[in-house]
Write a protein that holds these residues in place. Structure first.
Motif, PDB file in Angstrom:
ATOM      1  N   ARG A  89       0.822  -1.212   0.000  1.00  0.00           N
ATOM      2  CA  ARG A  89       0.000   0.000   0.000  1.00  0.00           C
ATOM      3  C   ARG A  89       0.855   1.261   0.000  1.00  0.00           C
ATOM      4  O   ARG A  89       0.357   2.341  -0.314  1.00  0.00           O
ATOM      5  N   GLU A  90       2.115   1.153   0.331  1.00  0.00           N
ATOM      6  CA  GLU A  90       3.000   2.304   0.230  1.00  0.00           C
ATOM      7  C   GLU A  90       3.186   2.732  -1.227  1.00  0.00           C
ATOM      8  O   GLU A  90       3.392   3.904  -1.527  1.00  0.00           O
ATOM      9  N   TYR A  91       3.102   1.755  -2.148  1.00  0.00           N
ATOM     10  CA  TYR A  91       3.263   2.040  -3.577  1.00  0.00           C
ATOM     11  C   TYR A  91       1.929   2.215  -4.289  1.00  0.00           C
ATOM     12  O   TYR A  91       1.838   2.971  -5.259  1.00  0.00           O
ATOM     13  N   CYS A  92       0.895   1.506  -3.839  1.00  0.00           N
ATOM     14  CA  CYS A  92      -0.427   1.593  -4.461  1.00  0.00           C
ATOM     15  C   CYS A  92      -1.460   1.258  -3.400  1.00  0.00           C
ATOM     16  O   CYS A  92      -1.477   0.131  -2.896  1.00  0.00           O
ATOM     17  N   ASN A  93      -2.297   2.234  -3.065  1.00  0.00           N
ATOM     18  CA  ASN A  93      -3.217   2.061  -1.947  1.00  0.00           C
ATOM     19  C   ASN A  93      -4.654   2.228  -2.417  1.00  0.00           C
ATOM     20  O   ASN A  93      -5.256   3.288  -2.287  1.00  0.00           O
ATOM     21  N   PRO A  94      -5.228   1.191  -3.009  1.00  0.00           N
ATOM     22  CA  PRO A  94      -6.607   1.288  -3.487  1.00  0.00           C
ATOM     23  C   PRO A  94      -7.584   1.293  -2.319  1.00  0.00           C
ATOM     24  O   PRO A  94      -7.281   0.789  -1.238  1.00  0.00           O
ATOM     25  N   PRO A  95      -8.779   1.846  -2.525  1.00  0.00           N
ATOM     26  CA  PRO A  95      -9.783   1.884  -1.440  1.00  0.00           C
ATOM     27  C   PRO A  95     -10.477   0.535  -1.281  1.00  0.00           C
ATOM     28  O   PRO A  95     -11.688   0.392  -1.466  1.00  0.00           O
ATOM     29  N   LEU A  96      -9.704  -0.484  -0.928  1.00  0.00           N
ATOM     30  CA  LEU A  96     -10.222  -1.836  -0.772  1.00  0.00           C
ATOM     31  C   LEU A  96      -9.808  -2.369   0.590  1.00  0.00           C
ATOM     32  O   LEU A  96      -8.716  -2.046   1.098  1.00  0.00           O
ATOM     33  N   SER A  97     -10.648  -3.202   1.170  1.00  0.00           N
ATOM     34  CA  SER A  97     -10.269  -3.879   2.407  1.00  0.00           C
ATOM     35  C   SER A  97      -9.207  -4.932   2.106  1.00  0.00           C
ATOM     36  O   SER A  97      -8.938  -5.256   0.945  1.00  0.00           O
ATOM     37  N   THR A  98      -8.621  -5.473   3.170  1.00  0.00           N
ATOM     38  CA  THR A  98      -7.592  -6.502   2.990  1.00  0.00           C
ATOM     39  C   THR A  98      -8.142  -7.711   2.244  1.00  0.00           C
ATOM     40  O   THR A  98      -7.525  -8.217   1.306  1.00  0.00           O
ATOM     41  N   GLN A  99      -9.325  -8.158   2.627  1.00  0.00           N
ATOM     42  CA  GLN A  99      -9.909  -9.330   1.973  1.00  0.00           C
ATOM     43  C   GLN A  99     -10.284  -9.023   0.530  1.00  0.00           C
ATOM     44  O   GLN A  99     -10.082  -9.850  -0.374  1.00  0.00           O
ATOM     45  N   LEU A 105      -5.235  -2.890 -12.192  1.00  0.00           N
ATOM     46  CA  LEU A 105      -6.523  -3.523 -11.933  1.00  0.00           C
ATOM     47  C   LEU A 105      -7.536  -2.566 -11.333  1.00  0.00           C
ATOM     48  O   LEU A 105      -8.744  -2.707 -11.555  1.00  0.00           O
ATOM     49  N   THR A 106      -7.054  -1.596 -10.553  1.00  0.00           N
ATOM     50  CA  THR A 106      -7.971  -0.712  -9.832  1.00  0.00           C
ATOM     51  C   THR A 106      -7.983   0.709 -10.362  1.00  0.00           C
ATOM     52  O   THR A 106      -8.891   1.479 -10.032  1.00  0.00           O
ATOM     53  N   GLY A 107      -6.985   1.088 -11.141  1.00  0.00           N
ATOM     54  CA  GLY A 107      -6.887   2.465 -11.597  1.00  0.00           C
ATOM     55  C   GLY A 107      -6.283   3.396 -10.561  1.00  0.00           C
ATOM     56  O   GLY A 107      -6.192   4.613 -10.793  1.00  0.00           O
ATOM     57  N   THR A 108      -5.854   2.865  -9.428  1.00  0.00           N
ATOM     58  CA  THR A 108      -5.213   3.684  -8.389  1.00  0.00           C
ATOM     59  C   THR A 108      -3.805   4.070  -8.842  1.00  0.00           C
ATOM     60  O   THR A 108      -3.071   3.227  -9.370  1.00  0.00           O
ATOM     61  N   PRO A 109      -3.407   5.325  -8.631  1.00  0.00           N
ATOM     62  CA  PRO A 109      -2.071   5.741  -9.082  1.00  0.00           C
ATOM     63  C   PRO A 109      -0.961   4.912  -8.433  1.00  0.00           C
ATOM     64  O   PRO A 109      -1.058   4.485  -7.277  1.00  0.00           O
ATOM     65  N   LEU A 110       0.085   4.701  -9.201  1.00  0.00           N
ATOM     66  CA  LEU A 110       1.251   3.969  -8.733  1.00  0.00           C
ATOM     67  C   LEU A 110       2.319   4.966  -8.298  1.00  0.00           C
ATOM     68  O   LEU A 110       2.684   5.869  -9.061  1.00  0.00           O
ATOM     69  N   THR A 111       2.812   4.813  -7.061  1.00  0.00           N
ATOM     70  CA  THR A 111       3.811   5.737  -6.523  1.00  0.00           C
ATOM     71  C   THR A 111       5.060   4.943  -6.160  1.00  0.00           C
ATOM     72  O   THR A 111       5.106   4.274  -5.118  1.00  0.00           O
ATOM     73  N   LEU A 112       6.063   4.994  -7.027  1.00  0.00           N
ATOM     74  CA  LEU A 112       7.320   4.282  -6.774  1.00  0.00           C
ATOM     75  C   LEU A 112       8.366   5.261  -6.282  1.00  0.00           C
ATOM     76  O   LEU A 112       8.365   6.442  -6.679  1.00  0.00           O
ATOM     77  N   PRO A 113       9.271   4.800  -5.414  1.00  0.00           N
ATOM     78  CA  PRO A 113      10.306   5.716  -4.895  1.00  0.00           C
ATOM     79  C   PRO A 113      11.247   6.174  -6.003  1.00  0.00           C
ATOM     80  O   PRO A 113      11.682   5.377  -6.835  1.00  0.00           O
ATOM     81  N   ALA A 114      11.515   7.453  -6.015  1.00  0.00           N
ATOM     82  CA  ALA A 114      12.443   8.001  -7.006  1.00  0.00           C
ATOM     83  C   ALA A 114      13.865   7.815  -6.513  1.00  0.00           C
ATOM     84  O   ALA A 114      14.181   8.127  -5.355  1.00  0.00           O
ATOM     85  N   THR A 115      14.728   7.308  -7.371  1.00  0.00           N
ATOM     86  CA  THR A 115      16.127   7.086  -7.017  1.00  0.00           C
ATOM     87  C   THR A 115      16.998   7.953  -7.917  1.00  0.00           C
ATOM     88  O   THR A 115      17.106   7.701  -9.125  1.00  0.00           O
ATOM     89  N   ALA A 116      17.586   8.955  -7.331  1.00  0.00           N
ATOM     90  CA  ALA A 116      18.465   9.830  -8.106  1.00  0.00           C
ATOM     91  C   ALA A 116      19.834   9.174  -8.245  1.00  0.00           C
ATOM     92  O   ALA A 116      20.288   8.466  -7.332  1.00  0.00           O
ATOM     93  N   PRO A 117      20.511   9.371  -9.375  1.00  0.00           N
ATOM     94  CA  PRO A 117      21.857   8.810  -9.536  1.00  0.00           C
ATOM     95  C   PRO A 117      22.801   9.320  -8.448  1.00  0.00           C
ATOM     96  O   PRO A 117      22.784  10.501  -8.077  1.00  0.00           O
ATOM     97  N   VAL A 118      23.612   8.418  -7.911  1.00  0.00           N
ATOM     98  CA  VAL A 118      24.586   8.778  -6.880  1.00  0.00           C
ATOM     99  C   VAL A 118      25.797   9.405  -7.546  1.00  0.00           C
ATOM    100  O   VAL A 118      26.353   8.844  -8.503  1.00  0.00           O
ATOM    101  N   ALA A 119      26.185  10.544  -7.056  1.00  0.00           N
ATOM    102  CA  ALA A 119      27.341  11.236  -7.634  1.00  0.00           C
ATOM    103  C   ALA A 119      28.617  10.469  -7.311  1.00  0.00           C
ATOM    104  O   ALA A 119      28.887  10.166  -6.133  1.00  0.00           O
ATOM    105  N   PRO A 120      29.437  10.134  -8.319  1.00  0.00           N
ATOM    106  CA  PRO A 120      30.691   9.408  -8.046  1.00  0.00           C
ATOM    107  C   PRO A 120      31.652  10.240  -7.201  1.00  0.00           C
ATOM    108  O   PRO A 120      31.806  11.444  -7.395  1.00  0.00           O
TER     109      PRO A 120
END
Length: 810
Positions: free
Chosen positions: A9-19, A189-204
């Motif tokens: 649910r941290e990445y996609c939290n649809p308005p659905l119960s656990t079951q 499946l639900t149309g709920t927005p997908l929120t993935l963590p953004a990873t910025a390139p690490v500066a060498p």
């Protein structure tokens, strides 16, 4: 695949119960095998800080603790835990708290009351992980992080109001072997927005690179890596990461290993972290060489060959490609510089390799199903960011070698075809919407007036190759529950089976009517059975047996039937009649590959049977006697009837040499029957020898059509001949020779008596016996005269004398 609901649910939290969420995943093809709460219900447990610990005045093993739970005054609690000390924070159950009861989930809760232990009042209870049913650890109190706020409900602090999902995924769903992959599916499946963590390139922070040479593009299509210097491998893995790994079924090991495992569960991309100081020179990615050995991280030492991919340095093999790293380059407490590797290994190059060495890994499980080749660099960046946040260090530039990535040719989806297969109306807009929600690039066109979508499978989907794959995506995203209850319609063209053949079911019924019970056994058996009961010193071996004794493919049904008998005898069964219809597996170089054939392997169907115990069930009307060869011979003859078979003395590795016969029909061998050899009866600990038979199934299914024969107009005439026959001449030879006599009147010959005196004398010399034949004579044109009858008998006798040297007795 196991994961906590909160992570999803941290990445996609649809308005659905656990079951409801579990039902949605199951109906989309990702079966939820189990839903389980992270912790059982309990209440009244808060974070407590132990302020002081004093010895109990009346008990050596108890101590009196002053515990701050955020109340006006500290609580006095008597505790016997060995790790109770001032300065730690632990779960504290206050008076009135309800803890999980002993004895399982259905046990009533246990309520904490004001107590008195050895004369000292105790105002609560300090808890271990086992007392809260969080784990089986009962060695001491559950120590919480130092930053845990005093008085906070432990359920909130440890995020225990969570549910563990366990998915049972089919092999084509490799993209769902990560939390982000499942979140992507839930979003579609639900149309709920997908929120993935953004990873910025690490500066060498430096320019150091490790030379890597990929020598086998058919093994590795992409190889990415980076050096990170100055890490602290003894840093503490954050509690949130330990918690998530534990809830995915992964035991925390060390911060560097935990980070690699965490990113694998997060993204689905396995990786490996080497101790840079233990790598000699550069790395080469290649196929193994015969005789090379590798000690793995699990302590197992294996020998590789040219069918197994490896990562090697200038001295030795250091890792099993896509499966497990080696012990020699593993990170440890002394590690300061590391090399992070993330690669795309071809599924065919990884599949089955770990099973050759009798283990499996999470990495191999994912690579053999297909891993997103486009994300290796992003995964390196994600791991690097976590390493720097937890262990520190300075990162170098990312090396990325792209050699050969999977081709993703577009797949056409005809909308009309999709509607026909699904069984309900769908239009181009609905199909296009499904593809876009799944993140598939799609274009629409019109071909011959019909809508056609051209879909390019994304890099993370290895299961999309044909139109039917896209149709499945459409129906599962739209929802199987939307399908109408439409009965199937199909044109059926019945095929008439030849009357000469009977079905297998009818054969089963015929065997059952003889008193036999059908059994079903594994086709893989013990190697001992093949050597002893089938005389097969080189059976076909199973590369990955489900159990160590079941290591070879059977070439005979005898071993399986003997084992069934032993199982029945162990359960005190006094009388056993069993049969099995199954395949056996024989080496045959003449067999070529085909729709149901494997080159070099013949797989005929056979029917095997076993009879043990009394000939008839216990009853009052007939005296009990053991079943013998002739009882079972009668059963076999009945199965072949009305076609006649012959029983010819023979030998078989499993059967008694003097009580064994080869079964022939029309001169061709179709089976064997006999009594179990005394040697094997003793070896397999059987009280008595069973009678066994094994028959070729096609021969049993072939029959004969009934043919009309008019009733004879003339009566048959019987004549008997008592002959003195040498002992070496058997029944079949005598009868067949008599039937071949050149007389038109002879209709049937049957043996009805055999006599051999106990002692030599009379008209029988040593080595001779008397065999009496019944001759049936008939002339269909008229009544034969006595002269013709006697002449016909004489012709039979003369023929027997000439061919076999017999003489008329008396």
């Amino acid at each position: 695949m196991q994961f906590p609901e909160s992570w999803l649910r941290e990445y996609c939290n649809p308005p659905l119960s656990t079951q409801a969420l579990a039902d949605l995943l199951t109906m989309s093809g990702m079966e939820v095998e189990e839903l389980r709460p992270v912790a059982p219900p309990f209440s009244g447990v808060v974070v407590g800080a132990v302020l002081a610990v004093e010895p109990h005045p009346n008990a050596d093993r108890l101590r009196v603790c002053q515990v701050d739970v955020g109340a006006a005054a500290p609580l006095r609690i008597v505790c016997g835990a060995p790790n109770a000390r001032a300065g730690i924070k632990v779960p504290c159950a206050r008076v009135g708290a309800k803890l999980p009861g002993e004895g399982g989930d259905d046990a009533p809760p246990f309520e904490i009351r004001l107590g008195r232990l050895r004369g000292v009042d105790s105002e609560g209870m300090l808890c271990s992980a086992r007392e809260l049913r969080l784990s089986e650890d009962h060695g001491g109190l559950l120590e919480l992080a130092a930053e845990a706020p005093v008085g906070t409900d432990v359920r909130d602090w440890l995020r225990l109001d969570d549910t563990l999902f366990t998915l049972k995924l089919t092999p084509n769903l490799g993209h769902a072997l990560s939390v982000q992959g499942i979140a992507r599916e839930v979003s579609a499946l639900t149309g709920t927005p997908l929120t993935l963590p953004a990873t910025a390139p690490v500066a060498p922070g430096h320019d150091d690179r490790l030379p890597v040479r990929v020598e086998a593009p058919d093994l590795c299509g992409r190889f990415s890596g980076r050096i990170v210097r100055g890490v602290n491998p003894q840093a503490r893995t954050p509690d949130w990461m330990v918690e998530r790994l534990a809830r995915c079924g992964q035991r925390p090991v060390s911060p560097l290993v935990d980070i690699s495992n965490y990113v694998m569960f997060e993204t689905g991309q396995p990786s490996h972290i080497f101790d840079l100081a233990r790598i000699h020179g550069g790395l080469s990615v290649r196929w193994g060489r015969d005789g090379e050995t590798l000690k793995l991280l699990n302590g197992q030492t294996i020998t590789v060959d040219g069918q197994v991919g490896v990562i090697a340095d200038e001295r030795a093999v250091e890792s099993l490609a896509g499966i497990m790293g080696g012990d020699a380059t593993a990170v440890g407490d002394a590690t300061r510089d590391i090399y992070i590797e993330a690669a795309f290994w071809w599924p065919a190059a990884v599949a089955g390799r770990s099973r050759r060495y009798a283990f499996s890994t999470d990495a191999g499980h994912r690579f053999e199903r297909g891993v997103d080749a486009a994300r290796t660099v992003a995964v390196i960046e994600r791991i690097t960011a976590l390493v720097q946040a937890i262990c520190g260090g300075s990162a170098g530039p990312v090396d990325d070698q792209v050699l050969a990535l999977p081709a993703r040719p577009p797949v056409r989806l005809r909308v009309d075809r999709a509607a026909k297969v699904i069984g309900m109306p769908v239009d181009a807009a609905a199909c296009r919407g499904v593809m876009e929600r799944l993140g598939f690039p799609v274009t629409e066109a019109t071909v011959d007036g019909a809508a056609v979508l051209e879909v390019t499978p994304p890099s993370w989907r290895f299961d999309l190759a044909i139109e039917e794959d896209l149709i499945e995506e459409v129906v599962r995203v739209l929802g199987y529950d939307r399908l109408p209850d439409t009965p199937p319609r199909a044109a059926l063209q019945p095929r008439v089976r030849s009357e000469r053949r009977r079905g297998v079911h009818a054969l089963r019924q015929a065997v059952a009517e003889r008193g036999y019970v059908e059994t079903i056994n594994y086709s893989f058996v013990e190697a001992r059975w093949e050597q002893e009961l089938a005389g097969n010193p080189d059976p076909i071996r199973v590369l990955n047996p489900i159990a160590s004794p079941l290591s070879v493919m059977r070439s005979s049904l005898v071993g399986s039937l003997v084992q069934v008998l032993r199982s029945n005898l162990a359960r005190k069964a006094p009388r056993v009649r069993v049969f099995e219809i199954g395949r056996v597996f024989l080496r045959d170089a003449s067999v070529a590959d085909g729709p149901v054939e494997v080159a070099g392997l013949r797989q005929p169907l056979r029917l095997g049977g076993l009879a043990y115990g009394s000939a008839v069930a216990e009853q009052w009307g007939e005296r009990a006697r053991p079943v013998d060869f002739h009882d079972v011979k009668g059963d076999v003859e009945a199965l072949f009837g009305p076609r006649a078979v012959r029983f010819v003395a023979a030998e078989h590795p499993a059967l008694h040499p003097g009580r064994c016969a080869r079964i022939e029909r029309d001169g061709q061998p179709v089976g064997v029957i006999g009594e179990l050899h005394p040697r094997w009866r003793q070896a397999y600990e059987l009280p008595a020898a069973p009678i066994l038979f094994e028959l070729a199934l096609p021969a049993l299914l072939e029959g004969e059509l009934p043919a009309f024969v008019p009733l004879p107009r003339q009566q048959s005439i019987r004549r008997d001949l008592a002959l003195v026959v040498p002992d070496g001449i058997g029944h079949d030879r005598l009868v067949d020779t008599a039937r071949a006599a050149p007389t038109p009147l002879l209709r049937e010959v049957r043996l009805f008596d055999v006599y051999k005196p106990a002692a030599a004398g009379g008209d029988l010399a040593p080595g001779e016996r008397s065999m009496a034949l019944h001759l049936t004579l008939r002339d269909d044109e008229g009544t034969p005269t006595d002269e013709r009858i006697e002449a016909a008998v004489a012709e039979v006798l003369d023929h027997l004398r000439a061919q076999l040297g017999v003489r008329l007795r008396g």
